[in-house]
Design a protein around this motif. Structure first.
Motif, PDB file in Angstrom:
ATOM      1  N   LYS A 248       0.883  -1.191  -0.053  1.00 51.22           N
ATOM      2  CA  LYS A 248       0.110  -0.079   0.055  1.00 51.22           C
ATOM      3  C   LYS A 248       0.835   1.117  -0.036  1.00 51.22           C
ATOM      4  O   LYS A 248       1.780   1.344   0.822  1.00 51.22           O
ATOM      5  CB  LYS A 248      -0.922   0.028   1.200  1.00 51.22           C
ATOM      6  N   GLY A 249       0.697   2.295  -1.069  1.00 53.66           N
ATOM      7  CA  GLY A 249       1.635   3.257  -0.992  1.00 53.66           C
ATOM      8  C   GLY A 249       2.651   3.193  -1.486  1.00 53.66           C
ATOM      9  O   GLY A 249       3.479   4.182  -2.003  1.00 53.66           O
ATOM     10  N   ALA A 250       3.137   1.743  -2.225  1.00 56.77           N
ATOM     11  CA  ALA A 250       4.304   1.483  -3.088  1.00 56.77           C
ATOM     12  C   ALA A 250       4.355   2.550  -4.249  1.00 56.77           C
ATOM     13  O   ALA A 250       3.491   2.956  -5.019  1.00 56.77           O
ATOM     14  CB  ALA A 250       4.511   0.291  -3.427  1.00 56.77           C
ATOM     15  N   ARG A 251       5.712   2.780  -4.625  1.00 57.49           N
ATOM     16  CA  ARG A 251       5.530   3.787  -5.751  1.00 57.49           C
ATOM     17  C   ARG A 251       6.494   3.433  -6.935  1.00 57.49           C
ATOM     18  O   ARG A 251       7.654   3.030  -6.448  1.00 57.49           O
ATOM     19  CB  ARG A 251       6.113   5.297  -5.558  1.00 57.49           C
ATOM     20  N   VAL A 252       6.109   3.670  -8.132  1.00 59.71           N
ATOM     21  CA  VAL A 252       7.544   3.612  -9.298  1.00 59.71           C
ATOM     22  C   VAL A 252       6.999   4.783  -9.999  1.00 59.71           C
ATOM     23  O   VAL A 252       5.925   5.418 -10.657  1.00 59.71           O
ATOM     24  CB  VAL A 252       7.390   2.445  -9.993  1.00 59.71           C
ATOM     25  N   GLY A 253       7.640   5.982  -9.977  1.00 57.29           N
ATOM     26  CA  GLY A 253       7.751   7.092 -10.541  1.00 57.29           C
ATOM     27  C   GLY A 253       6.649   7.885 -10.160  1.00 57.29           C
ATOM     28  O   GLY A 253       6.229   7.969  -8.838  1.00 57.29           O
ATOM     29  N   GLY A 254       5.727   8.184 -10.952  1.00 55.85           N
ATOM     30  CA  GLY A 254       4.383   9.109 -10.635  1.00 55.85           C
ATOM     31  C   GLY A 254       3.352   8.003 -10.449  1.00 55.85           C
ATOM     32  O   GLY A 254       2.075   8.441 -10.072  1.00 55.85           O
ATOM     33  N   ALA A 255       3.294   6.715 -10.492  1.00 52.17           N
ATOM     34  CA  ALA A 255       2.445   5.815 -10.236  1.00 52.17           C
ATOM     35  C   ALA A 255       2.537   5.148  -8.858  1.00 52.17           C
ATOM     36  O   ALA A 255       3.508   4.861  -8.492  1.00 52.17           O
ATOM     37  CB  ALA A 255       2.613   4.591 -11.193  1.00 52.17           C
ATOM     38  N   GLN A 256       1.402   5.113  -8.127  1.00 55.42           N
ATOM     39  CA  GLN A 256       1.475   4.805  -6.742  1.00 55.42           C
ATOM     40  C   GLN A 256       0.048   3.583  -6.412  1.00 55.42           C
ATOM     41  O   GLN A 256      -1.009   4.014  -6.961  1.00 55.42           O
ATOM     42  CB  GLN A 256       1.354   5.834  -5.927  1.00 55.42           C
ATOM     43  N   VAL A 257       0.382   3.051  -5.542  1.00 52.86           N
ATOM     44  CA  VAL A 257      -0.584   1.986  -4.914  1.00 52.86           C
ATOM     45  C   VAL A 257      -1.464   2.779  -4.040  1.00 52.86           C
ATOM     46  O   VAL A 257      -0.879   3.528  -3.282  1.00 52.86           O
ATOM     47  CB  VAL A 257      -0.031   0.728  -4.331  1.00 52.86           C
ATOM     48  N   SER A 258      -2.579   3.195  -4.279  1.00 56.67           N
ATOM     49  CA  SER A 258      -3.438   3.987  -3.508  1.00 56.67           C
ATOM     50  C   SER A 258      -3.439   3.850  -2.123  1.00 56.67           C
ATOM     51  O   SER A 258      -3.665   2.432  -1.652  1.00 56.67           O
ATOM     52  CB  SER A 258      -5.086   4.046  -3.946  1.00 56.67           C
ATOM     53  N   GLU A 259      -3.266   4.981  -1.277  1.00 58.56           N
ATOM     54  CA  GLU A 259      -3.203   4.394   0.163  1.00 58.56           C
ATOM     55  C   GLU A 259      -4.570   4.204   0.812  1.00 58.56           C
ATOM     56  O   GLU A 259      -4.939   3.592   1.519  1.00 58.56           O
ATOM     57  CB  GLU A 259      -2.969   6.036   0.935  1.00 58.56           C
ATOM     58  N   LYS A 260      -5.961   4.648  -0.108  1.00 56.23           N
ATOM     59  CA  LYS A 260      -7.147   4.598   0.335  1.00 56.23           C
ATOM     60  C   LYS A 260      -7.514   3.298  -0.341  1.00 56.23           C
ATOM     61  O   LYS A 260      -8.510   2.749   0.552  1.00 56.23           O
ATOM     62  CB  LYS A 260      -8.021   5.790  -0.580  1.00 56.23           C
ATOM     63  N   HIS A 261      -7.373   2.739  -1.319  1.00 56.49           N
ATOM     64  CA  HIS A 261      -7.842   1.532  -1.813  1.00 56.49           C
ATOM     65  C   HIS A 261      -6.706   0.578  -2.648  1.00 56.49           C
ATOM     66  O   HIS A 261      -6.330   1.102  -3.586  1.00 56.49           O
ATOM     67  CB  HIS A 261      -9.129   1.721  -2.727  1.00 56.49           C
ATOM     68  N   ALA A 262      -5.917  -0.425  -2.033  1.00 56.40           N
ATOM     69  CA  ALA A 262      -4.826  -0.951  -2.447  1.00 56.40           C
ATOM     70  C   ALA A 262      -5.099  -1.612  -3.963  1.00 56.40           C
ATOM     71  O   ALA A 262      -4.143  -1.938  -4.495  1.00 56.40           O
ATOM     72  CB  ALA A 262      -4.174  -1.793  -1.684  1.00 56.40           C
ATOM     73  N   GLY A 263      -6.266  -1.775  -4.337  1.00 58.50           N
ATOM     74  CA  GLY A 263      -6.452  -2.332  -5.502  1.00 58.50           C
ATOM     75  C   GLY A 263      -6.389  -1.277  -6.848  1.00 58.50           C
ATOM     76  O   GLY A 263      -6.274  -1.602  -7.927  1.00 58.50           O
ATOM     77  N   LEU A 279       5.147  -1.127 -11.586  1.00 57.77           N
ATOM     78  CA  LEU A 279       4.522  -1.443 -10.441  1.00 57.77           C
ATOM     79  C   LEU A 279       3.722  -2.527 -10.406  1.00 57.77           C
ATOM     80  O   LEU A 279       3.703  -3.252  -9.375  1.00 57.77           O
ATOM     81  CB  LEU A 279       3.631  -0.007 -10.112  1.00 57.77           C
ATOM     82  N   ILE A 280       3.042  -2.538 -11.416  1.00 62.40           N
ATOM     83  CA  ILE A 280       2.165  -3.991 -11.625  1.00 62.40           C
ATOM     84  C   ILE A 280       2.877  -5.167 -11.550  1.00 62.40           C
ATOM     85  O   ILE A 280       2.565  -6.110 -11.019  1.00 62.40           O
ATOM     86  CB  ILE A 280       1.200  -4.041 -13.021  1.00 62.40           C
ATOM     87  N   ASP A 281       4.274  -5.284 -12.046  1.00 59.34           N
ATOM     88  CA  ASP A 281       5.233  -6.230 -12.191  1.00 59.34           C
ATOM     89  C   ASP A 281       5.551  -6.337 -10.694  1.00 59.34           C
ATOM     90  O   ASP A 281       5.546  -7.870 -10.332  1.00 59.34           O
ATOM     91  CB  ASP A 281       6.273  -6.002 -13.136  1.00 59.34           C
ATOM     92  N   ILE A 282       5.608  -5.558  -9.926  1.00 63.29           N
ATOM     93  CA  ILE A 282       6.289  -5.739  -8.585  1.00 63.29           C
ATOM     94  C   ILE A 282       5.021  -6.205  -7.864  1.00 63.29           C
ATOM     95  O   ILE A 282       5.428  -7.427  -6.951  1.00 63.29           O
ATOM     96  CB  ILE A 282       6.640  -4.212  -8.138  1.00 63.29           C
ATOM     97  N   ILE A 283       3.729  -5.759  -7.894  1.00 68.36           N
ATOM     98  CA  ILE A 283       2.589  -6.420  -7.005  1.00 68.36           C
ATOM     99  C   ILE A 283       2.633  -7.793  -7.731  1.00 68.36           C
ATOM    100  O   ILE A 283       2.566  -8.771  -6.803  1.00 68.36           O
ATOM    101  CB  ILE A 283       1.499  -5.630  -7.564  1.00 68.36           C
TER     102      ILE A 283
END
Ligand code: FAD
Length: 302
Positions: A248-263, A279-283
């Motif tokens: 949750k909150g993980a970032r790559v550049g300007g893309a971030q897993v939302s803090e509000k909804h991790a989906g 970021l999708i690959d990391i997840i």
């Protein structure tokens, strides 16, 4: 991309569509990401839509038919083809309890039209930012309902045969965020009809507002996104898996897993398609390593 040759093949319907060259994907998509699209066309009728597809086929150009572009990631390098955007095909009609709409109508508009006629069934559309064509193709759904629960039939343009076909509910082979239109991309949704039931306008309205409230509370609607990035694996909640993996909150550049909804992956301002994909690959890798679960993307790469 030979725009001139392609457009010259559609002269008989020239007044029936708008077009522009080099439009940035970031100005078309809800994600606000993407490089230049060689040619974007906005047909205003099914005749123009079919004519543009035929022209693209004759010219051997890549094409895709899209709606509101709310489930799409356009590459940073852009899209070398014709993007046929249906947002100007917005007709609709109501006969008794059967609501029919053209592919480019926003589903939120359909939900409001049904509510105004005191008809129940399309409440779940309220808050989904896509079009009828996108919703049928994706079997869009929310809060326990989806397109397959209310659809009667759709009209399809078969790009291979050049015929207009009427598909019954069964023909759609609906599954979770899946339909015949996704399995066989050579068909395009022209319109769809839905079976609704008579209800009480105030209760329908109250339910719709409740669904919207739940969305505002749980989803990062204040940021550009494409909604849920992954499908829900059977027996699990994707957002919970991602949260438990510490992403949750993980970032790559300007893309971030939302803090509000991790989906959700959000664009914090200057995200690129490469950032989102990384970021999708990391997840995906972390969930595979920790749970042995293969997350499947709902987001479509163009
Ligand atoms: C904030 C937010 C919330 C969301 N919430 C939900 C939700 O609750 N439930 C849900 O299911 N989705 C949700 N989504 C995702 C998205 O809105 C849906 O998938 C929607 O149905 C996509 O419609 P669209 O018109 O934007 O399709 P697009 O993104 O334009 O296209 C999606 C796919 O459909 C195809 N397509 C579009 N139109 C046609 C057509 N006429 N004929 C053939 N193929 C076509 C495209 O080629 C593409 O493959 C959300 C998105 C956002 C940004």
């Amino acid at each position: 991309m030979n725009t001139k040759a392609l457009l010259s093949l559609t002269t008989s319907v020239a007044a029936d569509f708008d077009y522009a060259e080099g439009v940035l994907g970031k100005s078309l998509t809800s994600f606000k990401i993407g490089g230049p699209v060689a040619l974007v066309v906005w047909p205003k009728s099914r005749v123009a839509l079919m004519s543009l597809i035929r022209a693209a086929l004759v010219c051997g150009e890549r094409y895709d038919v899209v709606g509101a572009c709310t489930n799409l990631l356009i590459d940073d390098a852009g899209y070398d083809g014709v993007l046929i955007v249906t947002s100007k095909m917005r007709g609709s009609s109501l006969k008794g309890t059967v609501y029919t709409a053209e592919c480019g109508l926003l589903v939120e508009y359909a939900a409001k039209a049904a509510r105004n006629a005191a008809l129940s069934g399309l409440e779940f559309f309220y808050g989904i930012p896509g079009t009828i064509g996108g919703a049928v193709t994706m079997n869009a759904g929310a809060y326990g309902s989806d397109v397959s629960c209310v659809l009667i039939s759709s009209e399809a343009y078969n790009c291979e045969t050049g015929e207009i076909e009427k598909l019954t509910l069964k023909d759609h082979e609906f599954g979770y965020r899946m339909s015949i239109y996704r399995k066989s991309p050579r068909r395009v949704v022209l319109s769809a009809s839905f079976s609704l039931s008579r209800g009480d306008r105030e209760s329908i309205d109250a339910y719709m507002e409740d669904l919207m409230k739940r969305r505002r509370e749980k989803q990062p609607l204040e940021y550009p996104s494409a909604g849920s990035v992954f499908k829900r694996p059977p027996g699990y909640y994707t957002a919970k898996l991602i949260e438990e993996a510490g992403l949750k909150g993980a970032r790559v550049g300007g893309a971030q897993v939302s803090e509000k909804h991790a989906g959700f992956i959000i664009n914090t301002g200057d995200a690129t398609a490469a950032d989102v994909k990384a970021l999708i690959d990391i997840i995906t890798e972390k969930i595979r390593a920790e749970h042995g679960i293969e997350l499947e993307r709902e987001l479509i790469y163009l």
